[in-house]
Design a protein around this motif. Structure first.
Motif, short mmCIF file in Angstrom:
data_model
loop_
_atom_site.label_atom_id
_atom_site.label_comp_id
_atom_site.label_asym_id
_atom_site.label_seq_id
_atom_site.Cartn_x
_atom_site.Cartn_y
_atom_site.Cartn_z
N CYS A 10 -10.98 -2.62 6.86
CA CYS A 10 -10.45 -2.17 5.56
C CYS A 10 -10.52 -0.67 5.41
O CYS A 10 -9.84 0.04 6.13
CB CYS A 10 -11.19 -2.90 4.43
SG CYS A 10 -10.39 -2.69 2.83
N TYR A 39 -4.77 8.07 -4.27
CA TYR A 39 -3.76 7.03 -4.40
C TYR A 39 -4.17 5.91 -5.35
O TYR A 39 -3.40 5.00 -5.58
CB TYR A 39 -3.44 6.42 -3.03
CG TYR A 39 -2.74 7.37 -2.13
CD1 TYR A 39 -1.36 7.49 -2.16
CD2 TYR A 39 -3.46 8.18 -1.27
CE1 TYR A 39 -0.72 8.40 -1.34
CE2 TYR A 39 -2.83 9.09 -0.44
CZ TYR A 39 -1.45 9.19 -0.48
OH TYR A 39 -0.82 10.08 0.32
N GLY A 41 -6.32 3.47 -4.86
CA GLY A 41 -6.63 2.18 -4.24
C GLY A 41 -6.63 2.29 -2.74
O GLY A 41 -6.33 3.34 -2.20
N VAL A 42 -6.96 1.19 -2.09
CA VAL A 42 -6.90 1.17 -0.63
C VAL A 42 -5.44 1.07 -0.25
O VAL A 42 -4.71 0.25 -0.77
CB VAL A 42 -7.66 -0.05 -0.07
CG1 VAL A 42 -7.54 -0.07 1.45
CG2 VAL A 42 -9.10 -0.01 -0.48
N VAL A 43 -5.02 1.91 0.63
CA VAL A 43 -3.62 1.93 1.02
C VAL A 43 -3.51 1.41 2.45
O VAL A 43 -4.02 2.04 3.37
CB VAL A 43 -3.07 3.36 0.94
CG1 VAL A 43 -1.58 3.38 1.19
CG2 VAL A 43 -3.40 3.95 -0.41
N PRO A 44 -2.90 0.24 2.63
CA PRO A 44 -2.98 -0.39 3.94
C PRO A 44 -2.46 0.45 5.10
O PRO A 44 -3.12 0.65 6.08
CB PRO A 44 -2.16 -1.67 3.78
CG PRO A 44 -1.49 -1.59 2.47
CD PRO A 44 -2.15 -0.54 1.67
N GLU A 45 -1.25 0.98 4.95
CA GLU A 45 -0.70 1.73 6.07
C GLU A 45 -1.50 3.00 6.27
O GLU A 45 -1.82 3.39 7.38
CB GLU A 45 0.77 2.02 5.81
CG GLU A 45 1.54 2.31 7.09
CD GLU A 45 1.40 3.75 7.53
OE1 GLU A 45 1.32 3.99 8.74
OE2 GLU A 45 1.35 4.64 6.67
N LEU A 83 -7.38 -6.51 6.61
CA LEU A 83 -5.99 -6.10 6.52
C LEU A 83 -5.37 -6.07 7.91
O LEU A 83 -5.92 -5.46 8.82
CB LEU A 83 -5.88 -4.70 5.90
CG LEU A 83 -6.49 -4.49 4.52
CD1 LEU A 83 -6.43 -3.02 4.14
CD2 LEU A 83 -5.75 -5.33 3.49
N TYR B 58 -7.15 -7.81 -2.70
CA TYR B 58 -7.77 -7.22 -1.52
C TYR B 58 -6.93 -7.44 -0.26
O TYR B 58 -6.74 -6.55 0.54
CB TYR B 58 -9.16 -7.84 -1.36
CG TYR B 58 -9.98 -7.34 -0.21
CD1 TYR B 58 -10.61 -6.09 -0.25
CD2 TYR B 58 -10.18 -8.13 0.93
CE1 TYR B 58 -11.38 -5.65 0.79
CE2 TYR B 58 -10.96 -7.69 1.98
CZ TYR B 58 -11.56 -6.45 1.91
OH TYR B 58 -12.33 -6.02 2.96
N LEU B 60 -3.70 -8.31 -0.25
CA LEU B 60 -2.31 -7.94 -0.57
C LEU B 60 -1.34 -9.12 -0.58
O LEU B 60 -0.42 -9.15 -1.38
CB LEU B 60 -1.79 -6.86 0.38
CG LEU B 60 -2.56 -5.56 0.22
CD1 LEU B 60 -2.56 -4.74 1.50
CD2 LEU B 60 -1.98 -4.75 -0.91
N ARG B 78 -2.43 -2.17 -4.84
CA ARG B 78 -3.05 -1.14 -4.02
C ARG B 78 -2.06 -0.39 -3.13
O ARG B 78 -2.48 0.44 -2.33
CB ARG B 78 -4.16 -1.77 -3.17
CG ARG B 78 -5.20 -2.50 -4.03
CD ARG B 78 -6.44 -2.79 -3.30
NE ARG B 78 -6.22 -3.53 -2.08
CZ ARG B 78 -7.11 -3.65 -1.12
NH1 ARG B 78 -8.28 -3.09 -1.24
NH2 ARG B 78 -6.85 -4.36 -0.05
N GLY B 80 0.25 2.40 -2.08
CA GLY B 80 0.35 3.80 -2.48
C GLY B 80 1.78 4.29 -2.42
O GLY B 80 2.17 5.20 -3.15
N GLU B 84 5.31 1.11 2.11
CA GLU B 84 4.25 0.32 2.74
C GLU B 84 4.51 -1.18 2.68
O GLU B 84 3.90 -1.96 3.40
CB GLU B 84 2.90 0.64 2.09
CG GLU B 84 2.40 1.97 2.55
CD GLU B 84 1.30 2.51 1.67
OE1 GLU B 84 0.92 3.64 1.87
OE2 GLU B 84 0.83 1.77 0.78
N TYR B 87 5.21 -2.47 5.93
CA TYR B 87 4.07 -2.66 6.83
C TYR B 87 3.37 -4.00 6.59
O TYR B 87 2.60 -4.46 7.40
CB TYR B 87 3.07 -1.51 6.69
CG TYR B 87 3.62 -0.21 7.24
CD1 TYR B 87 3.40 0.15 8.56
CD2 TYR B 87 4.38 0.63 6.43
CE1 TYR B 87 3.92 1.33 9.07
CE2 TYR B 87 4.91 1.80 6.93
CZ TYR B 87 4.68 2.15 8.25
OH TYR B 87 5.20 3.31 8.74
#
Lengths: 338, 149
Positions: A10, A39, A41-45, A83, B58, B60, B78, B80, B84, B87
């Motif tokens: 993560c 941002y 939050g957690v940004v996956p990419e 993720l 969490y 997504l 979440r 940004g 994304e 992705y």
């Protein structure tokens, strides 16, 4: 046996080296929180891209100071859950490294890492124990009979406890990740007339539900609007009390149900001071013992992965020709280690 | 439409998956705590999924396979950057047999236009006000079927 462990499920890029025989562990942790804060939050990419940027220099640095890359006997990494993009980065690095060095490689269950993290402390629990895993993505009570022998006793039916902290914090206008800030705000008061519900404590069983608390916080805020700083602090306090009470009641129930005398608290929310204090009081009363991993092992880290993977690799486990990661992976499917 | 408790929000969600209407995409706008996840939970429960329904904040996306169709539950909170969404492998979920529920579609601005039925939930004291906007003919059919303005 000396293994390199990689954690990238993560936010955190965690790298560690663990020597199974001596128990010596060395780790590096690069938190991406600063990067995510902007941002909200957690940004996956972004998270996976950042793992790419950070992991290699961290590995090189750690290996240079610990005998070099050829001193390794194997590589272990987090294969899931988490993720997809972030997991893939760690998996690719670990497998490529293992292939280039012609060393064994093994994918580790992220939650097993958390469950075994208390073993990295000097004062480690003996098996069996009840583990309370509380983080941004997970809330569960696990019966840990031995390494690899896990039974989920209860889990959250909706929001994870860390998620409830973060979302309630967001409602109160705090920055990401808001959990620790909410706890800080709560610590500025010591009493309130506000009473939040204790979800699911009146029902039997060990499951949790935290999304209603968020709604309750919201309704309370609407009733008190315009909010003073004192109101906000009291909401944070009442919310935290409700969460901590609920967790404590369920832990007590899990200890009673299993008959175990040891409780281990793992995951990022395990760093919450109010929770720690409450569980210690409970343990004193029940004459049980509660173990908290050192704070550095509470949140996601490479050491717990190196440790769990090192144990398994030392017992002969290897992954052959594995190319996937497992974003969803049940703890209960793991093999017991004898 | 005004909804004032969790049960009614779930009951509304349950109505969304209509046997006579093919699967499609439903987006859910609304602030934290308005009941978006509760609504989706209602839809899932109506399809027989009562255990293991987790918040996708969490992860997504949470995916549920059912006999003959599937349900994908997204939470884009979440995200940004709208890009994304790619992705996450979002397009792989846009299949004729998959219902997609997407919370926080505004985080993927530009990627979710003309995609189906848009639901918006707003606070109205302790109740919630629901409005629907059909983005395409499929959305319009569903909107009429559930009789929501």
């Amino acid at each position: 046996m000396k293994v390199l462990g990689l954690e990238s499920s993560c936010d955190e890029t965690g790298i560690a080296i663990y020597e199974v025989e001596t128990g010596v562990i060395q780790q590096r942790l690069y938190s991406q929180i600063e990067c995510h804060r902007e941002y909200g939050g957690v940004v996956p990419e972004l998270a996976s891209r950042d793992h790419v940027v950070k992991a290699a220099p961290m590995i090189i640095d750690l290996l240079q100071q610990n005998g070099g890359v050829h001193s390794l006997d194997g590589i272990v990494y987090t294969r899931g859950p988490g993720l997809m993009g972030a997991l893939m980065v760690g998996a690719c690095i670990a497998r490529a490294l293992a292939w280039a060095l012609d060393k064994p490689v093994l994918g580790v269950h992220h939650m097993e890492g958390h469950l075994l993290a208390p073993m990295l402390s000097e004062d480690k629990p003996e098996f069996p124990f009840v583990a309370l895993l509380v983080s941004g993505g997970h809330t569960m009570l696990v019966d840990v009979e031995a390494v690899g022998e896990y039974k989920i006793l209860g889990e959250s039916l909706d929001d994870a406890v860390g998620e409830a902290f973060d979302k309630t914090a967001k409602l109160l206008g705090l920055p990401y990740p808001g959990g620790p800030e909410l706890a800080q705000l709560a610590s500025t008061v010591s009493a309130t007339d506000l009473v939040f519900p204790r979800p699911m404590v009146d029902r039997p069983g060990l499951d949790f539900s935290f999304s209603g608390l968020k709604t309750f916080a919201l309704n309370t805020m609407h009733k008190l609007t315009p909010l003073s700083d004192q109101n906000r602090a009291e909401i944070a306090f009442a919310f935290e009390q409700a969460v901590v009470d609920t967790l404590q009641i369920k832990c007590q129930r899990a200890l009673k149900q299993t008959g175990y005398r040891r409780l281990v608290v793992a995951g990022g929310v395990g760093a919450n001071r109010t929770l720690r204090k409450r569980l210690q009081q409970m343990s004193a009363k029940l004459q049980t013992r509660v173990y908290f991993p050192a704070l550095e092992y509470c949140t996601d880290n490479g050491a717990m992965i190196a440790y769990a993977g090192g144990l398994r690799m030392a017992a002969g486990q290897r992954d052959e020709n594995v190319t996937d990661v497992l974003p969803r992976w049940s703890l209960e499917t793991l093999q017991r280690l004898n | 439409m005004i909804i004032c408790n969790e049960q009614d929000m779930k009951a509304f969600g349950a109505k969304l998956i209509q046997p006579g209407i093919a699967p499609g995409v439903i987006t859910l706008k609304g602030n934290l705590g308005t009941g978006k996840t509760t609504l989706v939970r209602g839809a899932l429960e109506a399809c027989g999924i009562t255990t293991g329904v987790r918040s996708p904040t969490y992860t997504l996306v949470e995916f549920y396979q059912l006999p003959g169709f599937s349900i994908a539950h997204f939470d884009l909170y979440r995200l940004g950057d709208p890009e994304e969404l790619e992705y996450l492998g979002f397009r792989d979920y846009l299949r004729a047999d998959t219902w997609c529920f997407i919370e926080w579609p505004e985080r993927a601005e530009g990627y979710l236009e003309n995609i189906g039925l848009e639901l918006e939930i707003e606070y109205q004291n302790e109740c919630r006000k629901l409005t629907a906007h059909a983005d395409n003919p499929w959305g319009e059919r569903l909107r009429r079927a559930i009789n929501l303005k």
